[in-house]
Design a protein around this motif. Structure first.
Motif, PDB file in Angstrom:
ATOM      1  N   ARG A 160      78.830 -35.238  30.440  1.00  0.00           N
ATOM      2  CA  ARG A 160      78.312 -35.791  29.185  1.00  0.00           C
ATOM      3  C   ARG A 160      78.368 -37.307  29.184  1.00  0.00           C
ATOM      4  O   ARG A 160      77.441 -37.975  28.704  1.00  0.00           O
ATOM      5  CB  ARG A 160      79.091 -35.218  28.004  1.00  0.00           C
ATOM      6  N   ILE A 161      79.447 -37.887  29.710  1.00  0.00           N
ATOM      7  CA  ILE A 161      79.552 -39.351  29.789  1.00  0.00           C
ATOM      8  C   ILE A 161      78.479 -39.902  30.717  1.00  0.00           C
ATOM      9  O   ILE A 161      77.829 -40.911  30.417  1.00  0.00           O
ATOM     10  CB  ILE A 161      80.966 -39.764  30.232  1.00  0.00           C
ATOM     11  N   GLY A 162      78.264 -39.228  31.851  1.00  0.00           N
ATOM     12  CA  GLY A 162      77.205 -39.656  32.776  1.00  0.00           C
ATOM     13  C   GLY A 162      75.838 -39.604  32.129  1.00  0.00           C
ATOM     14  O   GLY A 162      75.010 -40.508  32.311  1.00  0.00           O
ATOM     15  N   ASN A 163      75.573 -38.535  31.365  1.00  0.00           N
ATOM     16  CA  ASN A 163      74.289 -38.415  30.657  1.00  0.00           C
ATOM     17  C   ASN A 163      74.123 -39.536  29.638  1.00  0.00           C
ATOM     18  O   ASN A 163      73.023 -40.081  29.470  1.00  0.00           O
ATOM     19  CB  ASN A 163      74.188 -37.059  29.955  1.00  0.00           C
ATOM     20  N   TYR A 164      75.211 -39.875  28.952  1.00  0.00           N
ATOM     21  CA  TYR A 164      75.148 -40.948  27.953  1.00  0.00           C
ATOM     22  C   TYR A 164      74.719 -42.266  28.607  1.00  0.00           C
ATOM     23  O   TYR A 164      73.812 -42.941  28.129  1.00  0.00           O
ATOM     24  CB  TYR A 164      76.510 -41.102  27.272  1.00  0.00           C
ATOM     25  N   PHE A 165      75.378 -42.630  29.702  1.00  0.00           N
ATOM     26  CA  PHE A 165      75.039 -43.898  30.350  1.00  0.00           C
ATOM     27  C   PHE A 165      73.646 -43.873  30.971  1.00  0.00           C
ATOM     28  O   PHE A 165      72.949 -44.889  31.004  1.00  0.00           O
ATOM     29  CB  PHE A 165      76.101 -44.279  31.371  1.00  0.00           C
ATOM     30  N   ALA A 166      73.204 -42.714  31.436  1.00  0.00           N
ATOM     31  CA  ALA A 166      71.838 -42.608  31.953  1.00  0.00           C
ATOM     32  C   ALA A 166      70.826 -42.835  30.831  1.00  0.00           C
ATOM     33  O   ALA A 166      69.816 -43.536  31.022  1.00  0.00           O
ATOM     34  CB  ALA A 166      71.628 -41.238  32.592  1.00  0.00           C
ATOM     35  N   GLU A 167      71.093 -42.286  29.655  1.00  0.00           N
ATOM     36  CA  GLU A 167      70.203 -42.490  28.515  1.00  0.00           C
ATOM     37  C   GLU A 167      70.228 -43.943  28.045  1.00  0.00           C
ATOM     38  O   GLU A 167      69.194 -44.482  27.644  1.00  0.00           O
ATOM     39  CB  GLU A 167      70.588 -41.552  27.376  1.00  0.00           C
ATOM     40  N   VAL A 168      71.399 -44.577  28.090  1.00  0.00           N
ATOM     41  CA  VAL A 168      71.492 -45.992  27.720  1.00  0.00           C
ATOM     42  C   VAL A 168      70.640 -46.833  28.670  1.00  0.00           C
ATOM     43  O   VAL A 168      69.914 -47.737  28.244  1.00  0.00           O
ATOM     44  CB  VAL A 168      72.962 -46.462  27.729  1.00  0.00           C
ATOM     45  N   GLU A 223      66.992 -46.466  27.755  1.00  0.00           N
ATOM     46  CA  GLU A 223      66.641 -47.192  26.532  1.00  0.00           C
ATOM     47  C   GLU A 223      66.616 -48.703  26.762  1.00  0.00           C
ATOM     48  O   GLU A 223      65.765 -49.406  26.217  1.00  0.00           O
ATOM     49  CB  GLU A 223      67.616 -46.841  25.409  1.00  0.00           C
ATOM     50  N   LEU A 224      67.553 -49.223  27.553  1.00  0.00           N
ATOM     51  CA  LEU A 224      67.561 -50.659  27.826  1.00  0.00           C
ATOM     52  C   LEU A 224      66.357 -51.087  28.656  1.00  0.00           C
ATOM     53  O   LEU A 224      65.911 -52.232  28.564  1.00  0.00           O
ATOM     54  CB  LEU A 224      68.858 -51.063  28.530  1.00  0.00           C
ATOM     55  N   ALA A 225      65.822 -50.186  29.451  1.00  0.00           N
ATOM     56  CA  ALA A 225      64.616 -50.507  30.214  1.00  0.00           C
ATOM     57  C   ALA A 225      63.405 -50.647  29.300  1.00  0.00           C
ATOM     58  O   ALA A 225      62.443 -51.335  29.647  1.00  0.00           O
ATOM     59  CB  ALA A 225      64.358 -49.427  31.263  1.00  0.00           C
ATOM     60  N   LYS A 226      63.445 -50.033  28.121  1.00  0.00           N
ATOM     61  CA  LYS A 226      62.332 -50.122  27.174  1.00  0.00           C
ATOM     62  C   LYS A 226      62.341 -51.411  26.363  1.00  0.00           C
ATOM     63  O   LYS A 226      61.340 -51.754  25.738  1.00  0.00           O
ATOM     64  CB  LYS A 226      62.391 -48.942  26.190  1.00  0.00           C
ATOM     65  N   VAL A 227      63.455 -52.139  26.376  1.00  0.00           N
ATOM     66  CA  VAL A 227      63.589 -53.337  25.550  1.00  0.00           C
ATOM     67  C   VAL A 227      62.744 -54.462  26.140  1.00  0.00           C
ATOM     68  O   VAL A 227      62.725 -54.684  27.348  1.00  0.00           O
ATOM     69  CB  VAL A 227      65.072 -53.779  25.472  1.00  0.00           C
ATOM     70  N   LEU A 228      62.055 -55.179  25.264  1.00  0.00           N
ATOM     71  CA  LEU A 228      61.282 -56.338  25.679  1.00  0.00           C
ATOM     72  C   LEU A 228      62.196 -57.558  25.573  1.00  0.00           C
ATOM     73  O   LEU A 228      62.427 -58.095  24.480  1.00  0.00           O
ATOM     74  CB  LEU A 228      60.048 -56.513  24.789  1.00  0.00           C
ATOM     75  N   TRP A 229      62.741 -57.983  26.706  1.00  0.00           N
ATOM     76  CA  TRP A 229      63.703 -59.080  26.720  1.00  0.00           C
ATOM     77  C   TRP A 229      62.969 -60.415  26.676  1.00  0.00           C
ATOM     78  O   TRP A 229      61.905 -60.577  27.273  1.00  0.00           O
ATOM     79  CB  TRP A 229      64.558 -58.997  27.984  1.00  0.00           C
ATOM     80  N   PRO A 230      63.517 -61.435  25.976  1.00  0.00           N
ATOM     81  CA  PRO A 230      62.866 -62.749  25.936  1.00  0.00           C
ATOM     82  C   PRO A 230      62.970 -63.448  27.285  1.00  0.00           C
ATOM     83  O   PRO A 230      63.946 -63.268  28.025  1.00  0.00           O
ATOM     84  CB  PRO A 230      63.643 -63.508  24.863  1.00  0.00           C
ATOM     85  N   ASN A 231      61.954 -64.273  27.580  1.00  0.00           N
ATOM     86  CA  ASN A 231      62.017 -65.033  28.832  1.00  0.00           C
ATOM     87  C   ASN A 231      62.891 -66.272  28.625  1.00  0.00           C
ATOM     88  O   ASN A 231      63.427 -66.512  27.547  1.00  0.00           O
ATOM     89  CB  ASN A 231      60.609 -65.395  29.318  1.00  0.00           C
ATOM     90  N   LYS A 232      63.033 -67.081  29.674  1.00  0.00           N
ATOM     91  CA  LYS A 232      63.951 -68.222  29.627  1.00  0.00           C
ATOM     92  C   LYS A 232      63.528 -69.236  28.564  1.00  0.00           C
ATOM     93  O   LYS A 232      64.370 -69.761  27.830  1.00  0.00           O
ATOM     94  CB  LYS A 232      64.026 -68.884  31.005  1.00  0.00           C
ATOM     95  N   GLU A 233      62.230 -69.518  28.478  1.00  0.00           N
ATOM     96  CA  GLU A 233      61.756 -70.509  27.520  1.00  0.00           C
ATOM     97  C   GLU A 233      62.029 -70.060  26.080  1.00  0.00           C
ATOM     98  O   GLU A 233      62.438 -70.855  25.234  1.00  0.00           O
ATOM     99  CB  GLU A 233      60.259 -70.778  27.709  1.00  0.00           C
TER     100      GLU A 233
END
Length: 97
Positions: free
Chosen positions: A40-48, A51-61
């Motif tokens: 279950r812990i492994g599944n949690y971190f895999a899901e995290v 989800e983090l891969a879906k985030v649109l992160w700001p660029n440096k500027e």
């Protein structure tokens, strides 16, 4: 008074708050198909990670620009607060209050 609230019988013995039919009414039986804690812990971190891969992160500027805005706002706020406190203390010492 306790008899009116249903916490004591007429002969003075306390009433049971739990129903006699089940000792723990809110528990359900364990599920034999449920994965173990490590899985279950492994599944949690895999899901995290997904989800983090879906985030649109700001660029440096963008990050530098946003940081400048935050720092300028913080400096203005602190200078205003410092000025207000200083003026208040100055007025109190000059008027003797």
């Amino acid at each position: 008074m306790l008899q009116k609230q249903g916490q004591m019988t007429e002969d003075g013995t306390p009433t049971s708050r739990r129903p006699a039919s089940s000792a723990t009414p809110g528990r359900r039986p364990p599920n034999p198909n449920r994965p173990g804690l490590g899985k279950r812990i492994g599944n949690y971190f895999a899901e995290v990670k997904v989800e983090l891969a879906k985030v649109l992160w700001p660029n440096k500027e963008e990050t530098v620009s946003y940081s400048k805005v935050v720092l300028i706002t913080l400096i203005l706020f602190l200078r205003t607060a410092n000025f207000s406190v200083t003026q208040s203390l100055f007025r109190q010492t000059m008027t003797g209050q």
